[in-house]
Scaffold this motif. Sequence first.
Motif, mmCIF file in Angstrom:
data_model
loop_
_atom_site.group_PDB
_atom_site.id
_atom_site.type_symbol
_atom_site.label_atom_id
_atom_site.label_comp_id
_atom_site.label_asym_id
_atom_site.label_seq_id
_atom_site.Cartn_x
_atom_site.Cartn_y
_atom_site.Cartn_z
ATOM 1 N N GLU A 159 -17.479 9.561 11.522
ATOM 2 C CA GLU A 159 -17.088 9.269 12.913
ATOM 3 C C GLU A 159 -16.530 7.858 13.092
ATOM 4 O OE1 GLU A 159 -16.904 11.507 15.192
ATOM 5 O OE2 GLU A 159 -17.858 13.071 13.996
ATOM 6 N N ALA A 160 -16.833 6.956 12.149
ATOM 7 C CA ALA A 160 -16.397 5.559 12.295
ATOM 8 C C ALA A 160 -14.922 5.361 11.942
ATOM 9 C CB ALA A 160 -17.265 4.665 11.424
ATOM 10 N N TYR A 185 -18.360 -6.883 7.366
ATOM 11 C CA TYR A 185 -18.644 -6.257 8.671
ATOM 12 C C TYR A 185 -17.990 -4.882 8.746
ATOM 13 C CZ TYR A 185 -18.063 -5.453 13.723
ATOM 14 O OH TYR A 185 -18.037 -4.893 14.980
ATOM 15 N N MET A 186 -16.689 -4.826 8.424
ATOM 16 C CA MET A 186 -15.944 -3.556 8.493
ATOM 17 C C MET A 186 -16.409 -2.569 7.417
ATOM 18 S SD MET A 186 -14.016 -4.012 11.067
ATOM 19 C CE MET A 186 -12.588 -2.952 11.171
ATOM 20 N N TYR A 187 -16.699 -3.096 6.232
ATOM 21 C CA TYR A 187 -17.124 -2.248 5.112
ATOM 22 C C TYR A 187 -18.509 -1.651 5.390
ATOM 23 C CZ TYR A 187 -17.451 -0.793 0.181
ATOM 24 O OH TYR A 187 -17.549 -0.058 -0.993
ATOM 25 N N SER A 188 -19.382 -2.432 6.031
ATOM 26 C CA SER A 188 -20.721 -1.928 6.399
ATOM 27 C C SER A 188 -20.597 -0.780 7.392
ATOM 28 C CB SER A 188 -21.569 -3.051 7.010
ATOM 29 O OG SER A 188 -21.797 -4.066 6.070
ATOM 30 N N ARG A 189 -19.690 -0.933 8.360
ATOM 31 C CA ARG A 189 -19.480 0.136 9.347
ATOM 32 C C ARG A 189 -18.929 1.399 8.677
ATOM 33 N NH1 ARG A 189 -15.860 -2.511 13.818
ATOM 34 N NH2 ARG A 189 -15.864 -0.384 14.623
ATOM 35 N N TYR A 225 -29.284 -7.110 3.682
ATOM 36 C CA TYR A 225 -29.454 -5.785 4.307
ATOM 37 C C TYR A 225 -28.483 -4.777 3.687
ATOM 38 C CZ TYR A 225 -32.109 -8.236 7.956
ATOM 39 O OH TYR A 225 -33.031 -8.998 8.625
ATOM 40 N N PHE A 226 -27.249 -5.229 3.425
ATOM 41 C CA PHE A 226 -26.222 -4.376 2.827
ATOM 42 C C PHE A 226 -26.699 -3.852 1.470
ATOM 43 C CE2 PHE A 226 -22.552 -3.591 0.144
ATOM 44 C CZ PHE A 226 -21.630 -2.976 0.980
ATOM 45 N N ASP A 227 -27.273 -4.746 0.653
ATOM 46 C CA ASP A 227 -27.758 -4.355 -0.675
ATOM 47 C C ASP A 227 -28.890 -3.337 -0.595
ATOM 48 O OD1 ASP A 227 -25.915 -5.999 -1.858
ATOM 49 O OD2 ASP A 227 -27.287 -7.688 -2.137
ATOM 50 N N LEU A 228 -29.614 -3.350 0.527
ATOM 51 C CA LEU A 228 -30.696 -2.386 0.739
ATOM 52 C C LEU A 228 -30.204 -1.113 1.441
ATOM 53 C CD1 LEU A 228 -33.436 -4.948 1.816
ATOM 54 C CD2 LEU A 228 -33.480 -3.565 -0.263
ATOM 55 N N LYS A 229 -28.872 -1.008 1.550
ATOM 56 C CA LYS A 229 -28.212 0.140 2.197
ATOM 57 C C LYS A 229 -28.550 0.276 3.683
ATOM 58 C CE LYS A 229 -27.373 3.043 -1.857
ATOM 59 N NZ LYS A 229 -27.527 2.019 -2.887
ATOM 60 N N GLU A 230 -28.903 -0.843 4.331
ATOM 61 C CA GLU A 230 -29.117 -0.867 5.788
ATOM 62 C C GLU A 230 -27.811 -1.347 6.428
ATOM 63 O OE1 GLU A 230 -32.796 -2.685 7.141
ATOM 64 O OE2 GLU A 230 -33.627 -2.513 5.116
ATOM 65 N N TYR A 231 -26.823 -0.436 6.429
ATOM 66 C CA TYR A 231 -25.461 -0.839 6.783
ATOM 67 C C TYR A 231 -25.297 -1.204 8.261
ATOM 68 C CZ TYR A 231 -24.595 1.223 2.197
ATOM 69 O OH TYR A 231 -24.634 1.514 0.852
ATOM 70 N N ASP A 232 -25.910 -0.431 9.154
ATOM 71 C CA ASP A 232 -25.800 -0.746 10.593
ATOM 72 C C ASP A 232 -26.412 -2.110 10.889
ATOM 73 O OD1 ASP A 232 -24.493 1.582 11.327
ATOM 74 O OD2 ASP A 232 -26.357 2.720 11.463
ATOM 75 N N SER A 250 -21.715 2.990 6.603
ATOM 76 C CA SER A 250 -22.702 3.587 7.506
ATOM 77 C C SER A 250 -22.238 4.983 7.924
ATOM 78 C CB SER A 250 -22.889 2.704 8.736
ATOM 79 O OG SER A 250 -23.606 3.396 9.733
ATOM 80 N N GLY A 251 -20.947 5.095 8.285
ATOM 81 C CA GLY A 251 -20.368 6.390 8.660
ATOM 82 C C GLY A 251 -20.390 7.370 7.500
ATOM 83 N N GLU A 252 -20.079 6.888 6.282
ATOM 84 C CA GLU A 252 -20.088 7.738 5.089
ATOM 85 C C GLU A 252 -21.500 8.252 4.793
ATOM 86 O OE1 GLU A 252 -17.383 8.704 2.664
ATOM 87 O OE2 GLU A 252 -16.605 8.448 4.677
ATOM 88 N N LYS A 253 -22.489 7.358 4.931
ATOM 89 C CA LYS A 253 -23.881 7.741 4.647
ATOM 90 C C LYS A 253 -24.351 8.817 5.628
ATOM 91 C CE LYS A 253 -28.365 5.594 3.632
ATOM 92 N NZ LYS A 253 -29.243 6.274 4.566
ATOM 93 N N LYS A 254 -24.022 8.620 6.913
ATOM 94 C CA LYS A 254 -24.415 9.612 7.928
ATOM 95 C C LYS A 254 -23.715 10.948 7.673
ATOM 96 C CE LYS A 254 -25.317 6.045 11.351
ATOM 97 N NZ LYS A 254 -24.648 5.159 12.308
ATOM 98 N N LYS A 255 -22.457 10.867 7.282
ATOM 99 C CA LYS A 255 -21.694 12.092 6.990
ATOM 100 C C LYS A 255 -22.326 12.841 5.820
ATOM 101 C CE LYS A 255 -18.200 12.373 4.246
ATOM 102 N NZ LYS A 255 -16.925 12.260 3.528
ATOM 103 N N ASP A 256 -22.642 12.115 4.737
ATOM 104 C CA ASP A 256 -23.232 12.748 3.545
ATOM 105 C C ASP A 256 -24.599 13.359 3.870
ATOM 106 O OD1 ASP A 256 -21.038 12.081 2.081
ATOM 107 O OD2 ASP A 256 -21.936 10.337 1.118
ATOM 108 N N ASP A 257 -25.415 12.634 4.673
ATOM 109 C CA ASP A 257 -26.738 13.154 5.046
ATOM 110 C C ASP A 257 -26.603 14.450 5.830
ATOM 111 O OD1 ASP A 257 -27.823 10.992 3.814
ATOM 112 O OD2 ASP A 257 -28.303 9.873 5.642
#
Length: 573
Positions: A131-132, A100-104, A75-82, A107-114
Amino acid sequence: MAALCSEFGDLVQIKKQLISVISLCKERGLVHSVKWASELAFSLDPLPKNELPPPTFFTEEDAQDLDALGLAKSYFDLKEYDRAAYFLRGCCSQKAYFLYMYSRYLSGEKKKDDETVDSLGPLEKGQVRNEALRELRVELSKKHSAGELDGFALYLYGVVLRKLDLLKEAVDVFVEATHALPLHWGAWLELCNLVTNIEMLKSLSLPDCWIRDFFMAHMYTELQMIKEALQKYQSLIEAGFSKSTYIMSQIAVAYHNIRDIDQALALFNELREQDPFRVENMDTFSNLLYVRSMKPELSYLAHNLVEIDKYRVETCCVIGNYYSLRSQHEKAALYFQRALKLNPRCLGAWTLMGHEYMEMKNTSAAIQAYRHAIEVNKRDYRAWYGLGQTYEILKMPFYCLYYYRKAHQLRPNDSRMLVALGESYEKLSQHVEAKKCYWRAYSVGDVERMALLKLAKLHEQLNESDDAAQCYIIYIQDIFSCGEQLEHAEVSTALRYLGQYYFKNKLYDEASLCAQRCCDYNDAREEGKALLRQISQVRDQTESSTTDLLGPLSSNNTPIRRVSPLDLSSFTP
């Protein structure tokens, strides 16, 4: 060099270490560190089968988490971090905890960039936060206090602290991470971005490992200590890394930074032959082509990169440079904005966009762009220099002085910074400081050959005729000895002044020579002819009344000739 060779004596061992760290970073999704280590490993000779390092050691916890980790990594490789983080909850192994921590975090970075792309233009105020970060900091801090973080988790903790602007704590954690896992290049690179000066670099307690030399070479380049950086890279090449494209690109960047354009261009061309689909550093290559006004080559590079990957930051910067060279500044700014949407922390794009806004006379937008560049990297002398130029246009010399000083601190031997500082001091009537700056600019190697001219004009303005003449003499001799075709207006200005100076000091032979040289230039021809007529008249009078003129020459009123006569007989403009 002997110490370095002993460190790099066993290249087989280094290759084994690189293969091991590539495997460790791959498992954790640290793609940039994988790429760096892989490029370095590729530059070394292949290992025979019996020399290959054994597979990664498995603990009981790793075995328990194996299935969850495999699923989460997919899932991580597919950028499905959550989704990746969800399936790693409750896992006990160090590897699973990091992912686990890196995915979180991602995920926060991706949401921020979007959110940034959706809501803000690249120059609008306001900053969207990940926010994470605060939660991650609290959790990692507890584990850190308990001494439960491995080298990878320490690296992530340092990144979180840096993102929260807790820079001092971040430096300490990154240093700790390099000790815990010296071969992880990501931690070294993060540390590079936080070291602000050589004193800070010397104060760091770093692990004694071969990778430290790569860090020091990179750091010297960042701190504009190019001579030391080139020496380091040369030592690394001699130690066995001669085939490394990473080192070649870094040397090319170093030559770019000291404006040795021919060397840098040659290296970039060689790099493209060895790695024709490389996009990394091509924005720097395009800067060199831009400076040399090499339109066909820049056009070819832009088209080539569009074919490889049109949505890379470097590609957008290259296209921006291409349009800028064609004086299509609106289009250029558009592509730099596109680069910033792809990566808001792209230093080069902010600086180049500032330059484009300057060309479009949009000073407020230029100031904002340069300020963003400084936020990304306080060591970017081009942004400080750009701010100085912007405030110069706005006729605010005190501001100019502040920003040019900053640029000069970062590039103490760059004549352009010193000339700009001198001009600022001159505008503020601080003539002593201005003179020092101009003379220093000439002493360090005046790139634009303007320092002596400005110094001469300042002396002239202050009625310091001997000093002005001395500067003009050195200026003319420099220009003619180089055989360069420079602006004739400036040479003629110097010759006009010297002609009059020698005439006033009754050095008629030198005055006559200067006047004759003036006749070679359209703008000074009439003055040269007029001076020759004056000299001719004086000489005629001298012949008819020698005694009348000899008296004053031997009197105390004679000007003291501190300036040596100008010998232009061997020079031709």
